[in-house]
Design a protein around this motif. Structure first.
Motif, short mmCIF file in Angstrom:
data_model
loop_
_atom_site.label_atom_id
_atom_site.label_comp_id
_atom_site.label_asym_id
_atom_site.label_seq_id
_atom_site.Cartn_x
_atom_site.Cartn_y
_atom_site.Cartn_z
N LEU A 110 52.54 64.68 42.17
CA LEU A 110 53.22 63.47 42.63
C LEU A 110 54.62 63.79 43.11
O LEU A 110 55.09 63.23 44.12
N ALA A 111 55.32 64.68 42.41
CA ALA A 111 56.67 65.06 42.83
C ALA A 111 56.66 65.69 44.21
O ALA A 111 57.52 65.39 45.06
N ALA A 112 55.68 66.57 44.47
CA ALA A 112 55.60 67.22 45.78
C ALA A 112 55.31 66.20 46.87
O ALA A 112 55.88 66.28 47.98
N ARG A 113 54.45 65.25 46.58
CA ARG A 113 54.14 64.23 47.59
C ARG A 113 55.37 63.39 47.91
O ARG A 113 55.64 63.08 49.08
N GLU A 114 56.13 63.01 46.88
CA GLU A 114 57.33 62.23 47.10
C GLU A 114 58.37 63.04 47.86
O GLU A 114 59.07 62.51 48.73
N ALA A 115 58.50 64.32 47.55
CA ALA A 115 59.45 65.18 48.27
C ALA A 115 59.07 65.29 49.73
O ALA A 115 59.93 65.24 50.63
#
Length: 326
Positions: A241-246
């Motif tokens: 999820l963090a990578a997608r948001e980044a």
């Protein structure tokens, strides 16, 4: 590569519900279309929808923690557990007058994770609110609120508990790196607001003015530190999820704003704004020892983004029939 988080959440939520007896199960379950209950954010000690950990047996409490862990990175999960434990510390500091306790956290599930495409869940109590919405194979991860009171517990001049220390320290490092010109643009007020501006609103403001200093005006060190500060908040989420948001934020403009004195131990506040991004931090009690932090998506909070995309894909507009209005 397929995102494993939605299925992990479905499995953990179904296991949590299965661990509850009849009355607790009824208290935990809510209809997905119960908008007031689902779009709820409350980080103060108030009554709230759901079932409380204090009333559950050990197995059900562990199932609740396993569900919470699907939404947070290991570091953020450690922060969340420390925040919960601080209820006992705060209760002692208040001479046990309010009966605060670390079991006063509530879990609510909206819809049926085993059957429904669209469902959601929340883990919440004093200084902790984590809301996750699942639409098909996508998770919308906001709002995520973490607070701490006391923000720091010291002994012999050294901190023994400071769960939100990185959120303060990195912002101060950024402020120092801005130089006089950058600081004058970033500091928007001499006094900090009483609380985070988005507060407990179901809808966060699309934009808070003044915006502060734009990332594009910063020198390389300042830009790198601002990126690290945003990454610190995104890294509260599981890596996928963090990578997608980044990726979603990549290339967009960011603004950093600070309010209040710059000296440690005094009331202060900062925020970061970007495309569908609002990060807020405050530490605004008289002694500067009571912190609030939140990661929000004004256009995507409580699943507004993934629900719209999922419904559009599932129900595309059909061809117009003869004579239909255009």
């Amino acid at each position: 590569m397929e995102d494993p988080v939605p299925e992990q959440m479905r499995t953990a939520a179904a296991a949590f519900l299965a661990a509850l007896d009849g009355p607790a199960h009824d208290a935990a379950r809510h209809a997905f279309d119960d908008e007031p209950a689902r779009r709820w954010l409350e980080y103060r000690p108030r009554p709230r929808p759901g079932v409380t950990l204090a009333g559950l047996d050990v197995g059900a409490r562990k199932a609740a923690h396993r569900l919470l862990a699907t939404a947070l990175s290991p570091a953020a999960y450690a922060q969340a557990v420390a925040v919960m434990a601080l209820e006992e510390v705060l209760d002692r500091a208040e001479d046990w007058r309010r009966g605060r306790h670390s079991g006063d956290y509530w879990v609510a599930v909206f819809g049926d994770p085993a059957r429904d495409d669209d469902w959601a869940w929340r883990f919440e109590g004093h200084h902790l609110s984590v809301s996750m919405t699942v639409a098909g194979d996508r998770v919308s991860p906001a709002p995520v609120f973490l607070g701490a009171n006391p923000a720091t517990v010291r002994h012999a001049g050294r901190p023994v508990s400071r769960p939100l220390g990185p959120e303060e320290d990195l912002a101060r490092e950024l402020l120092d790196a801005l130089g006089p010109g950058g600081r004058s643009a970033a500091i928007i007020a001499d006094e900090a607001p009483a609380d985070i501006i988005s507060a407990t609103r179901a809808a966060a403001p699309d934009r808070l003015d003044p915006l502060g200093v734009p990332r594009g005006r910063l020198r390389p060190t300042g830009r790198a530190l601002l990126d690290r500060l945003v990454a610190l908040y995104l890294d509260r989420l599981p890596p996928e999820l963090a990578a997608r948001e980044a990726d979603r934020l990549d290339g967009g403009e960011l603004h950093f704003a600070w309010a209040g004195p710059v000296e440690p131990g005094r009331r202060h506040y900062y925020r970061v704004q970007g495309e569908d991004l609002l990060i807020e931090y405050d530490n605004t009690t008289d002694d500067g020892n009571h912190a609030h932090t939140v990661l929000r998506r004004p256009a995507g909070d409580f699943g507004a983004d993934v629900l719209a995309a999922h419904h559009a894909a599932a129900h595309p507009p059909g061809p117009l029939s003869p004579g239909a209005p255009r």
